[in-house]
Write a protein that holds these residues in place. Structure first.
Motif, mmCIF file in Angstrom:
data_model
loop_
_atom_site.group_PDB
_atom_site.id
_atom_site.type_symbol
_atom_site.label_atom_id
_atom_site.label_comp_id
_atom_site.label_asym_id
_atom_site.label_seq_id
_atom_site.Cartn_x
_atom_site.Cartn_y
_atom_site.Cartn_z
ATOM 1 N N HIS A 82 0.847 -1.152 -0.028
ATOM 2 C CA HIS A 82 0.131 -0.032 -0.078
ATOM 3 C C HIS A 82 0.968 1.242 0.027
ATOM 4 C CE1 HIS A 82 -3.832 2.139 2.056
ATOM 5 N NE2 HIS A 82 -3.179 2.694 0.878
ATOM 6 N N CYS A 89 4.245 6.315 -4.329
ATOM 7 C CA CYS A 89 3.549 5.712 -5.286
ATOM 8 C C CYS A 89 4.209 5.370 -6.507
ATOM 9 C CB CYS A 89 2.178 6.497 -5.519
ATOM 10 S SG CYS A 89 0.951 6.379 -4.293
ATOM 11 N N ARG A 93 4.994 1.214 -6.459
ATOM 12 C CA ARG A 93 4.368 0.317 -7.430
ATOM 13 C C ARG A 93 5.187 -0.403 -8.129
ATOM 14 N NH1 ARG A 93 0.311 5.307 -8.536
ATOM 15 N NH2 ARG A 93 -1.851 4.577 -7.666
ATOM 16 N N VAL A 104 -1.366 -4.616 -5.198
ATOM 17 C CA VAL A 104 -1.040 -3.157 -4.979
ATOM 18 C C VAL A 104 -2.130 -2.036 -5.028
ATOM 19 C CG1 VAL A 104 0.851 -1.354 -5.538
ATOM 20 C CG2 VAL A 104 1.317 -3.802 -6.139
ATOM 21 N N ALA A 106 -3.086 2.397 -3.516
ATOM 22 C CA ALA A 106 -2.416 3.375 -3.191
ATOM 23 C C ALA A 106 -3.529 4.436 -2.646
ATOM 24 C CB ALA A 106 -1.523 4.099 -4.684
ATOM 25 N N GLY A 136 -0.896 -0.623 -10.327
ATOM 26 C CA GLY A 136 -1.716 -0.914 -9.080
ATOM 27 C C GLY A 136 -3.007 -1.471 -9.331
ATOM 28 N N THR A 139 -6.741 2.776 -6.527
ATOM 29 C CA THR A 139 -6.253 3.908 -5.827
ATOM 30 C C THR A 139 -7.474 4.436 -5.093
ATOM 31 O OG1 THR A 139 -4.920 4.615 -7.793
ATOM 32 C CG2 THR A 139 -5.720 6.321 -6.269
#
Length: 380
Positions: A82, A89, A93, A104, A106, A136, A139
């Motif tokens: 995370h 980020c 990632r 993954v 964010a 990811g 989000t």
């Protein structure tokens, strides 16, 4: 579940303190890696029993940090990564993918209309952001306003999940004893009318507006700014030039979960010491300080606060939007001072942002990301 949180730095800031509070409520084994600046929040996390690693990244272009982060993720055998804040980020990632971690997510804490964590939202920043975002699973937007900004940027709607920031509301409940102690510690007269501001001392927060407003207010009004940053010297110069330096107190960084043995008042005590909170920042992604102030029963004047604006109008009757500069804030502060306030009621909006509720929503997202199933998360 074993998760790694990757964050750009761990000095005192909204995203950093939110991470520490969140880890106290997440029912998962969590470690943290900070790319830079292992400040007081890193020490707080360690005091909470969280393992914190410092990557020692020297700058945005320190690409040598990428293999180090990749090795750290691989060695930790994490189920999920995370990431928090722009640089983390981007690097987090990529490193997670290189380490073989597919789950993954964010959190987008700080995107504004024209700036991202203080940097201008250029086409290059946007392109790099979108390229990393595709690596990811989802989000997290901390408010519907942020979700709308992400969609406007080009992040696909189905990849965005609104999970608001949370607070531990009882911690901020008004306390008369803490009020007296905090005022005495900082030399604030017991009968002074104290205007507060909370946040990083950066140009975007516009705390200079409050310094100039102080110049227009009666002599028994004090300004209490909680935070540190590059604008500190400029604020002091402005206060000196206007003749109000003796009426302004800058506390420096103050975590709301103080470290053991720290004798200075924490944020909760400082909010009790205030009579009103003013937030003149024009581009907030959430407005955490505003919600914390409302939890302390304070009236609030703000320029931007999605946490309030995204709610029904009657959810935060103590919060009032102010359009304009120092004159507008001075006028509103005089109005509030004249009205007075004997009680400190906590509005409904505070209950909406309970940290335990935020943690439950995030765990639902983690479970979906790990299973590869539909990532839809309820906002209820």
């Amino acid at each position: 579940m074993k998760a790694l949180h990757v964050i750009t730095g761990l000095g005192v800031g909204g995203a950093e303190q939110q991470l520490r509070l969140l880890l106290r409520h997440l029912p998962a084994q969590c470690d943290v890696v900070t790319l830079t600046n292992p400040g007081s929040v890193a020490a707080g996390l360690a005091a909470d029993g969280v393992r914190v690693a410092h990557l020692g990244m020297s700058g945005n272009r320190d690409v040598d940090a990428l293999p180090r982060l990749t090795r750290l993720i691989r060695a930790g055998r994490y189920d999920l990564v995370h990431t928090h804040l722009y640089r983390a980020c981007l690097y987090g990632r990529v490193a997670a993918r290189l380490a073989g971690v597919g789950a993954v997510v964010a959190t987008e804490h700080s995107i504004g209309e024209s700036r991202l964590e203080g940097r201008p939202l250029t086409s290059g920043v946007r392109a790099l952001y979108l390229a990393g975002e595709r690596l990811g699973r989802a989000t997290v937007a901390v408010s519907p306003t942020v979700a709308q900004r992400l969609r406007h940027w080009g992040v696909p709607g189905p990849r965005i999940r609104v999970i608001p920031n949370g607070i531990d509301a009882p911690r901020f409940r008004f306390d008369e004893a803490r009020r007296e102690e905090a005022r005495a510690f900082h030399g604030l007269p017991p009968d002074a009318y104290v205007v507060g501001g909370v946040g990083r001392l950066t140009p975007g927060k516009r705390f200079d507006v409050l310094v100039r407003a102080l110049h227009q207010l009666p002599g028994d009004v004090r300004l209490l700014l909680v935070g540190a940053g590059p604008e500190e010297a400029a604020l002091r110069r402005t206060a000196q030039r206007l003749g109000v330096a003796e009426r302004m107190v800058l506390t420096g960084e103050r975590p709301y979960l103080p470290l053991p043995g720290d004798g200075a008042p924490g944020l909760a005590a400082l909010l009790s010491a205030m009579d009103v909170l003013a937030s003149p920042s024009p581009e907030e992604a959430f407005g955490l300080a505003v919600v914390e102030a409302l939890a302390a029963g304070l009236p609030v004047l703000y320029a931007s606060c999605p946490a309030v604006d995204d709610m029904p109008p009657d959810a935060a009757p103590g919060a009032r939007r102010v359009r304009g500069g120092a004159e507008a804030y001075a006028r509103e502060l005089l109005r509030l001072r004249a009205v007075g306030r004997d009680e400190r009621p906590v509005p409904d909006v505070v209950r909406r942002y309970d940290i335990a509720r935020t943690a439950r929503q995030l765990m639902d997202l983690y479970t979906a990301a790990l299973s590869g199933s539909n990532l839809e998360v309820s906002s209820s």
